[in-house]
Write an enzyme that holds these catalytic residues in place. Structure first.
Site, short mmCIF file in Angstrom:
data_model
loop_
_atom_site.label_atom_id
_atom_site.label_comp_id
_atom_site.label_asym_id
_atom_site.label_seq_id
_atom_site.Cartn_x
_atom_site.Cartn_y
_atom_site.Cartn_z
N GLU A 102 0.85 -1.20 0.00
CA GLU A 102 0.00 0.00 0.00
C GLU A 102 0.88 1.25 0.00
OE1 GLU A 102 -2.54 1.52 -0.59
OE2 GLU A 102 -4.20 1.17 0.79
N ASP A 103 0.37 2.32 -0.57
CA ASP A 103 1.10 3.58 -0.51
C ASP A 103 1.04 4.19 0.88
OD1 ASP A 103 -1.63 4.07 -0.73
OD2 ASP A 103 -1.46 5.59 -2.30
N ASP A 106 -4.21 5.35 6.08
CA ASP A 106 -4.83 6.56 6.64
C ASP A 106 -5.88 6.14 7.66
OD1 ASP A 106 -5.71 9.14 7.04
OD2 ASP A 106 -6.77 9.30 5.15
N LYS A 134 0.03 7.05 8.44
CA LYS A 134 -0.36 8.34 9.00
C LYS A 134 -0.80 8.18 10.44
CE LYS A 134 -2.33 11.35 5.50
NZ LYS A 134 -3.59 11.91 4.96
N PHE A 155 -2.15 16.18 4.20
CA PHE A 155 -2.38 15.56 2.90
C PHE A 155 -1.10 15.61 2.09
CE2 PHE A 155 -4.02 14.50 -1.18
CZ PHE A 155 -4.93 13.51 -0.84
N VAL A 156 -0.60 14.43 1.75
CA VAL A 156 0.69 14.34 1.07
C VAL A 156 0.54 13.84 -0.37
CG1 VAL A 156 1.97 14.04 3.22
CG2 VAL A 156 1.17 12.02 1.99
N ARG A 168 1.25 12.51 -8.97
CA ARG A 168 1.81 11.17 -8.75
C ARG A 168 3.25 11.08 -9.24
NH1 ARG A 168 -2.46 7.74 -7.29
NH2 ARG A 168 -4.44 8.09 -8.34
P1 IMP Z 1 -7.47 4.40 4.11
O1 IMP Z 1 -8.41 3.39 3.57
O2 IMP Z 1 -8.19 5.55 4.76
O3 IMP Z 1 -6.39 3.83 4.98
O4 IMP Z 1 -6.84 5.16 2.89
C1 IMP Z 1 -5.95 4.60 2.07
C2 IMP Z 1 -5.92 5.31 0.73
O5 IMP Z 1 -6.33 6.68 0.80
C3 IMP Z 1 -4.52 5.32 0.23
O6 IMP Z 1 -4.24 4.17 -0.50
C4 IMP Z 1 -4.47 6.60 -0.61
O7 IMP Z 1 -4.85 6.33 -1.94
C5 IMP Z 1 -5.49 7.50 0.02
N1 IMP Z 1 -4.84 8.52 0.87
C6 IMP Z 1 -4.89 8.61 2.22
N2 IMP Z 1 -4.17 9.66 2.67
C7 IMP Z 1 -3.64 10.25 1.57
C8 IMP Z 1 -2.75 11.39 1.37
O8 IMP Z 1 -2.31 12.09 2.30
N3 IMP Z 1 -2.43 11.67 0.08
C9 IMP Z 1 -2.87 10.95 -0.98
N4 IMP Z 1 -3.68 9.88 -0.84
C10 IMP Z 1 -4.06 9.52 0.43
MG MG Z 2 -5.47 8.05 -4.02
#
Ligand code: IMP
Ligand code: MG
Length: 183
Positions: A102-103, A106, A134, A155-156, A168
């Site tokens: 995963e990138d 969050d 995060k 937000f990154v 990207r």
């Molecule tokens: P989660 O399901 O809330 O953990 O979110 C995961 C996904 O939200 C990541 O794979 C990202 O694509 C996106 N995301 C969450 N925070 C950021 C950020 O700061 N910048 C860009 N994408 C984010």
């Molecule tokens: Mg995204």
């Protein structure tokens, strides 16, 4: 530096160094268990694509690459809380050692959805690696083999991470200026 970026959090050099370490960790984790089939590295599209392209070149094991596209975000800078599959895997993971890449973690919702879904397909094992983690209140805890960096709750963008599909291709990760998404 891109004019929409407030400041750089992780430079190209820092990213490359950390990704190399993560690759070595994955290599070590599977050195004894991965057979000739090796492991399956699943890139969670689209954000993880650039990270994974670098990561797999730092893993010294036979491996297969596969891709899954999920969405939970839309174009907003805050989580919508919904996850759906936009593209499923092309290969069967039954009996395979799976590494989900995963990138960023969050809210944790994406992985809370994805891990049980892939477990139902009877892989030999499932591990998660995330480039960024995060610090978020109320985050769903996700067990990771390793994470790259503990990221502030901002937000990154860059190195695969987008805002509204932009940024990207930045070679570094930086904090997006709030006025860009508050417009
Ligand atoms: P989660 O399901 O809330 O953990 O979110 C995961 C996904 O939200 C990541 O794979 C990202 O694509 C996106 N995301 C969450 N925070 C950021 C950020 O700061 N910048 C860009 N994408 C984010
Ligand atoms: Mg995204």
């Amino acid at each position: 530096m891109h004019p929409d970026v407030k400041n750089i959090l992780y430079s190209e050099e820092e990213l490359s160094q950390r990704v190399r370490e993560m690759g070595a960790l994955i290599t070590e984790r599977f050195a004894d268990t991965a057979n000739d089939n090796g492991i399956v590295v699943i890139s969670v599209l689209r954000g993880a694509a650039i990270f994974v392209a670098d990561l797999v070149r730092c893993i010294d094991l036979p491996l297969e690459m596969d891709y899954m596209a999920l969405s939970s975000y839309g174009n907003e800078a805050t989580s919508s809380g919904r996850v759906r599959i936009e593209k499923d895997l092309s290969t069967s993971i039954e009996g395979r050692h799976v590494v989900i890449a995963e990138d960023i973690i969050d809210s944790g919702q994406t992985l809370q959805y994805l891990i049980p879904l892939l477990k139902k397909r009877n892989p030999a094992s499932i591990d998660v690696v995330a480039l960024l983690h995060k610090e978020v209140e109320g985050q769903i805890p996700v067990d990771c083999l390793c994470t790259g960096f503990e990221c502030p709750n901002e937000f990154v963008v860059g190195y695969g991470l987008d805002y509204a599909q932009k940024y990207r291709n930045l070679p570094y990760i930086g904090i997006l200026k709030p006025e860009v998404y508050q417009k």
